[in-house]
Design a protein around this motif. Structure first.
Motif, PDB file in Angstrom:
ATOM      1  N   HIS A 194       0.841  -1.209   0.000  1.00 57.89           N
ATOM      2  CA  HIS A 194       0.000   0.000   0.000  1.00 57.89           C
ATOM      3  C   HIS A 194       0.877   1.261   0.000  1.00 57.89           C
ATOM      4  O   HIS A 194       0.613   2.204  -0.742  1.00 57.89           O
ATOM      5  N   ASP A 203      -3.755   8.363  -0.595  1.00 63.19           N
ATOM      6  CA  ASP A 203      -3.938   7.257   0.353  1.00 63.19           C
ATOM      7  C   ASP A 203      -5.236   6.512   0.044  1.00 63.19           C
ATOM      8  O   ASP A 203      -5.256   5.302  -0.186  1.00 63.19           O
ATOM      9  N   HIS A 255       3.805   7.572   5.058  1.00 61.62           N
ATOM     10  CA  HIS A 255       2.647   8.014   5.837  1.00 61.62           C
ATOM     11  C   HIS A 255       2.119   6.955   6.812  1.00 61.62           C
ATOM     12  O   HIS A 255       1.497   7.287   7.807  1.00 61.62           O
ATOM     13  N   ASP A 256       2.347   5.663   6.550  1.00 65.86           N
ATOM     14  CA  ASP A 256       1.829   4.600   7.425  1.00 65.86           C
ATOM     15  C   ASP A 256       2.932   3.905   8.214  1.00 65.86           C
ATOM     16  O   ASP A 256       2.712   2.841   8.785  1.00 65.86           O
TER      17      ASP A 256
END
Ligand code: CA
Length: 432
Positions: free
Chosen positions: A64, A172, A100-101
């Protein structure tokens, strides 16, 4: 040439089932992907317990994260040369997208609830702390790690950059909807991303969509709506999530009572005390969690052993629709009956509520996160999406909540028939 501008001698590509290829040209991005903190994301599933419902959903946060990066790469390539776009921000956008994750842990949802954690906080710590990630970002410039953390935290001064990474139509969401649809195999979640990327335009403080792209955006909003109810809030995945939370809850309670574990919860100790070093956090991934669950199947404690067997072997709790507010008396009676027959209601009778707001227009003073989507008309005027689209208007600002009551149907069935409580429990749960 500075490290910032350093290009790879040859472009690297990752084969990706959603975007076909993920292209990497910058040395910085390539180096970040190679760090231990980023590689760890291979061992964290994107959808947590959803694989117990949709068996294909084993994809990782690693894939992802690469996907979000690739979408931002395409957007920033499209923006190149356009007014309002500062090419100096390109690498910052790519980096924030990729990272971001970063702070997500194993089964984040349950862990965050039980141990009162915040993955965004860990993302920040891994970017700013003593990590391989930080060492690479600091080579770009001494201020670069802080800037990346600000973009992810949505506090960065350039709101256009923030809106690309987090808004109601960000990279996202565009990646996870398509990726989760692909791996679960459902037919919702598909929309024309190529079209949306082509009609995105940069303004000084946000990204907007050319009005000709409205129908593609409608499709995206509806696919998000469908994915939430068909996949993300699927009652069976929530049942597995309930088990997971109850296992963690039980381990914590046993630890506090100084229960003599055969398999000490060594990797969980700092989570119980709340003083979690980045190192402890990095060391706990889903392979480790699953190892403990298998070992704890052999513990003397019947509740821990049973819950771990249930999770490992997918013997999930049954569920029924249940509004805890309207049915408070029934819940109290069930709790009492469960206690009477020796099934601990703290672990075996669980209400779970999920809610989602598919799209929202701008409400000043409320959740700042919900930046609305703006269409840019041919004369340049901006119109908020729900004012132009009847489809979006019909679901805009409407929160839907679903309550379920989870219980072990097998344990109730095993109660001897002469137990007077058995019939009443079954009647209250609607069991035949
Ligand atoms: Ca994400």
């Amino acid at each position: 040439m500075t490290y910032r501008d350093q290009q790879l001698r040859e472009e690297k590509v990752f084969k990706d089932p959603v975007h076909s290829y993920v292209h990497v040209r910058d040395q910085v991005i390539w180096d970040l992907i190679g760090t231990r903190e980023f590689q760890r994301l291979r061992r964290i599933k994107q959808l947590g317990t959803t694989f117990l419902t949709f068996h294909g959903a084993e994809h990782s946060r690693f894939s992802h994260s690469l996907g979000v990066y690739e979408i931002i790469r395409r957007i920033t390539d499209n923006f190149s040369g356009r007014p309002n776009w500062n090419p100096e921000e390109r690498l910052l956008c790519l980096t924030a997208a990729l990272l971001h994750d970063l702070g997500h842990g194993p089964y984040s949802h349950s862990f965050e609830k039980i141990f009162d954690l915040d993955h965004e906080d860990f993302t920040k710590k891994m970017i700013l702390g003593q990590t391989e990630i930080n060492a690479i970002l600091a080579k770009v410039s001494p201020y670069f790690p802080k800037k990346v953390a600000e973009v992810i935290n949505k506090t960065y001064h350039n709101k256009l950059v923030v809106s690309l990474i987090s808004s109601q139509i960000d990279a996202d969401r565009m990646d996870y909807l398509q990726r989760d649809a692909y791996y679960t195999g459902v037919s919702y979640g598909h929309f024309d991303m190529e079209r949306i990327l082509r009609v995105m335009r940069p303004l000084p403080d946000k990204v907007v969509i050319k009005s000709s792209g409205m129908h593609a955006v409608e499709d995206y909003i509806m696919s998000r709506y469908q994915m939430y109810w068909q996949v993300y809030f699927h009652p069976v995945s929530r049942s597995a999530e309930v088990l997971l939370s109850k296992i963690l809850h039980r381990v914590k309670a046993l630890y506090q009572k100084q229960y003599p574990f055969k398999q000490e919860p060594i990797h969980f100790l700092s989570f119980f005390t709340g003083e979690i070093a980045i190192e402890d956090y990095i060391n706990l991934d889903e392979t480790i969690v699953m190892y403990y669950f298998q070992m704890w199947m052999n513990e003397e404690d019947p509740i821990l052993s049973d819950l771990c067997q249930r999770f490992t072997n997918r013997r999930l709790f049954q569920y029924t629709d249940f509004n805890p507010i309207r049915k408070i008396t029934e819940l109290k009676e069930l709790t009492y009956l469960f206690e009477n027959v020796g099934i601990d209601p703290d672990y075996y009778l669980v209400v779970d509520s999920s809610s989602d707001l598919p799209y929202d227009f701008y409400r000043p003073g409320e959740e700042e996160e919900r930046l609305p989507i703006y269409l840019q008309m041919t004369d340049g005027e901006l119109v908020e999406l729900s004012r132009a689209s009847e489809i979006v208007e019909s679901i805009s600002g409407k929160k839907r909540t679903d309550h379920k009551l989870y219980y072990p149907a097998d344990l109730i069935e095993q109660l001897p028939d002469h137990k007077i409580e058995k019939g009443r429990i079954k009647a209250l749960l609607g069991l035949k």
